[in-house]
Design a protein around this motif. Structure first.
Motif, short mmCIF file in Angstrom:
data_model
loop_
_atom_site.label_atom_id
_atom_site.label_comp_id
_atom_site.label_asym_id
_atom_site.label_seq_id
_atom_site.Cartn_x
_atom_site.Cartn_y
_atom_site.Cartn_z
N GLU A 23 11.04 31.06 79.16
CA GLU A 23 11.82 31.15 77.94
C GLU A 23 11.47 29.97 77.04
OE1 GLU A 23 15.80 33.35 79.63
OE2 GLU A 23 15.79 31.17 79.51
N ARG A 24 11.49 30.24 75.73
CA ARG A 24 11.12 29.19 74.77
C ARG A 24 12.32 28.74 73.97
NH1 ARG A 24 5.74 32.34 73.14
NH2 ARG A 24 4.36 31.36 74.65
N TYR A 25 12.35 27.43 73.71
CA TYR A 25 13.40 26.80 72.92
C TYR A 25 12.71 26.10 71.75
CZ TYR A 25 16.02 27.65 77.18
OH TYR A 25 16.61 28.26 78.26
N VAL A 26 13.12 26.45 70.54
CA VAL A 26 12.42 25.95 69.35
C VAL A 26 13.38 25.16 68.47
CG1 VAL A 26 11.22 26.66 67.23
CG2 VAL A 26 10.81 27.89 69.36
N THR A 27 12.90 24.02 67.98
CA THR A 27 13.62 23.23 66.99
C THR A 27 12.70 23.06 65.80
OG1 THR A 27 14.81 22.03 68.72
CG2 THR A 27 14.82 21.07 66.52
N VAL A 28 13.21 23.43 64.62
CA VAL A 28 12.43 23.31 63.38
C VAL A 28 13.09 22.24 62.52
CG1 VAL A 28 11.60 24.53 61.34
CG2 VAL A 28 11.83 25.76 63.50
N LYS A 29 12.32 21.21 62.19
CA LYS A 29 12.84 20.15 61.33
C LYS A 29 12.30 20.41 59.92
CE LYS A 29 12.98 15.12 61.00
NZ LYS A 29 14.17 14.72 60.59
N VAL A 30 13.25 20.56 58.97
CA VAL A 30 12.86 20.84 57.58
C VAL A 30 13.25 19.66 56.70
CG1 VAL A 30 13.04 23.35 57.82
CG2 VAL A 30 15.00 22.06 57.03
N HIS A 31 12.61 19.58 55.55
CA HIS A 31 12.94 18.54 54.57
C HIS A 31 14.41 18.69 54.20
CE1 HIS A 31 12.91 16.31 50.80
NE2 HIS A 31 11.78 15.76 51.23
N GLU A 32 15.10 17.56 54.09
CA GLU A 32 16.55 17.58 53.81
C GLU A 32 16.90 18.43 52.59
OE1 GLU A 32 20.30 16.99 54.86
OE2 GLU A 32 18.66 16.10 55.99
N ASP A 33 16.09 18.38 51.54
CA ASP A 33 16.36 19.15 50.32
C ASP A 33 16.24 20.66 50.53
OD1 ASP A 33 16.65 16.71 49.09
OD2 ASP A 33 14.68 16.76 48.11
N ASP A 34 15.53 21.07 51.57
CA ASP A 34 15.27 22.49 51.82
C ASP A 34 16.14 23.09 52.92
OD1 ASP A 34 13.30 22.26 49.92
OD2 ASP A 34 11.66 22.09 51.36
N LYS A 35 17.03 22.30 53.48
CA LYS A 35 17.83 22.77 54.61
C LYS A 35 18.64 24.02 54.28
CE LYS A 35 19.78 20.34 58.41
NZ LYS A 35 20.43 19.14 58.86
N GLY A 36 19.34 24.00 53.15
CA GLY A 36 20.15 25.16 52.74
C GLY A 36 19.30 26.39 52.52
N ARG A 37 18.15 26.20 51.92
CA ARG A 37 17.23 27.31 51.66
C ARG A 37 16.70 27.88 52.98
NH1 ARG A 37 13.34 24.86 48.33
NH2 ARG A 37 14.92 24.84 46.73
N ALA A 38 16.42 27.01 53.94
CA ALA A 38 15.90 27.45 55.23
C ALA A 38 16.96 28.24 56.00
CB ALA A 38 15.43 26.25 56.06
N ILE A 39 18.19 27.76 55.98
CA ILE A 39 19.27 28.41 56.72
C ILE A 39 19.67 29.71 56.04
CG2 ILE A 39 21.68 28.19 57.43
CD1 ILE A 39 21.03 25.16 57.86
N GLY A 40 19.76 29.70 54.70
CA GLY A 40 20.12 30.90 53.95
C GLY A 40 21.62 31.08 53.87
N ARG A 41 22.03 31.92 52.94
CA ARG A 41 23.45 32.22 52.75
C ARG A 41 24.01 32.81 54.04
NH1 ARG A 41 24.16 35.05 47.56
NH2 ARG A 41 24.36 32.93 46.81
N GLU A 42 25.08 32.21 54.52
CA GLU A 42 25.75 32.63 55.75
C GLU A 42 24.79 32.67 56.95
OE1 GLU A 42 27.68 36.33 54.85
OE2 GLU A 42 28.94 35.41 53.32
N GLY A 43 23.77 31.81 56.93
CA GLY A 43 22.83 31.72 58.05
C GLY A 43 21.87 32.88 58.17
N ARG A 44 21.74 33.62 57.09
CA ARG A 44 20.94 34.86 57.09
C ARG A 44 19.48 34.64 57.51
NH1 ARG A 44 19.06 38.58 52.66
NH2 ARG A 44 19.51 40.60 53.52
N ASN A 45 18.84 33.60 56.99
CA ASN A 45 17.42 33.36 57.31
C ASN A 45 17.23 32.93 58.76
OD1 ASN A 45 16.88 33.98 54.65
ND2 ASN A 45 16.73 31.85 54.00
N VAL A 46 18.15 32.12 59.26
CA VAL A 46 18.06 31.69 60.65
C VAL A 46 18.29 32.88 61.58
CG1 VAL A 46 19.11 30.24 62.43
CG2 VAL A 46 18.68 29.30 60.17
#
Length: 145
Positions: free
Chosen positions: A103-126
């Motif tokens: 099994e794989r466990y992944v952690t993605v570190k994004v630029h602080e300014d892009d965190k909301g965009r990466a996660i998406g509204r209500e966590g949709r992108n994640v």
């Protein structure tokens, strides 16, 4: 009907066939996200534009045809590249992949300014990324930091 990771259901095959017929794009997989009423099509990177169509025309037609939201993501057989494709609008600083018992466990570190965009509204992108990575790469945990 829920598919096992890596297995394509008859329903997904039907959606894939209709998608390819309508767009002319090469799609590798269709993943059904019942929780968010959407279909996620993984397409050949060079066919993303063809799949979307001019001004999103194909996506609108597919949305009406399937009565679900439709999303297109560039496919890659490489896990890191697939992660980058799933977060196209975020500047990814680091991707950490740990493997334990197959099994794989992944952690993605994004630029602080892009965190909301990466996660998406209500966590949709994640949620989309978790679903796709579980299906394709047996990723059991995805964290965005």
């Amino acid at each position: 009907m829920v598919s096992e990771p890596g297995k394509i259901t008859v329903e997904e095959l039907r959606f894939l066939s209709m998608f390819t017929d309508l767009t002319g794009a090469t799609a590798y997989r269709c993943i059904i996200d019942r929780e968010n009423n959407r279909l996620i099509f993984l397409v050949k990177p060079s066919d993303v534009g063809r799949a979307v169509g001019k001004r999103g025309r194909n996506l609108e037609l597919l949305k009406k045809l399937f009565r679900r939201n439709v999303e297109v993501v560039a496919y890659s057989p490489d896990l890191e590249e697939m992660i980058r494709n799933l977060f196209p609008n975020a500047r990814i600083l680091d991707i950490s992949i740990r493997e334990r018992n197959g099994e794989r466990y992944v952690t993605v570190k994004v630029h602080e300014d892009d965190k909301g965009r990466a996660i998406g509204r209500e966590g949709r992108n994640v949620k989309r990324a978790r679903l796709v990575l579980r299906e394709l790469f047996n990723v059991v945990s995805l964290q965005v930091r």
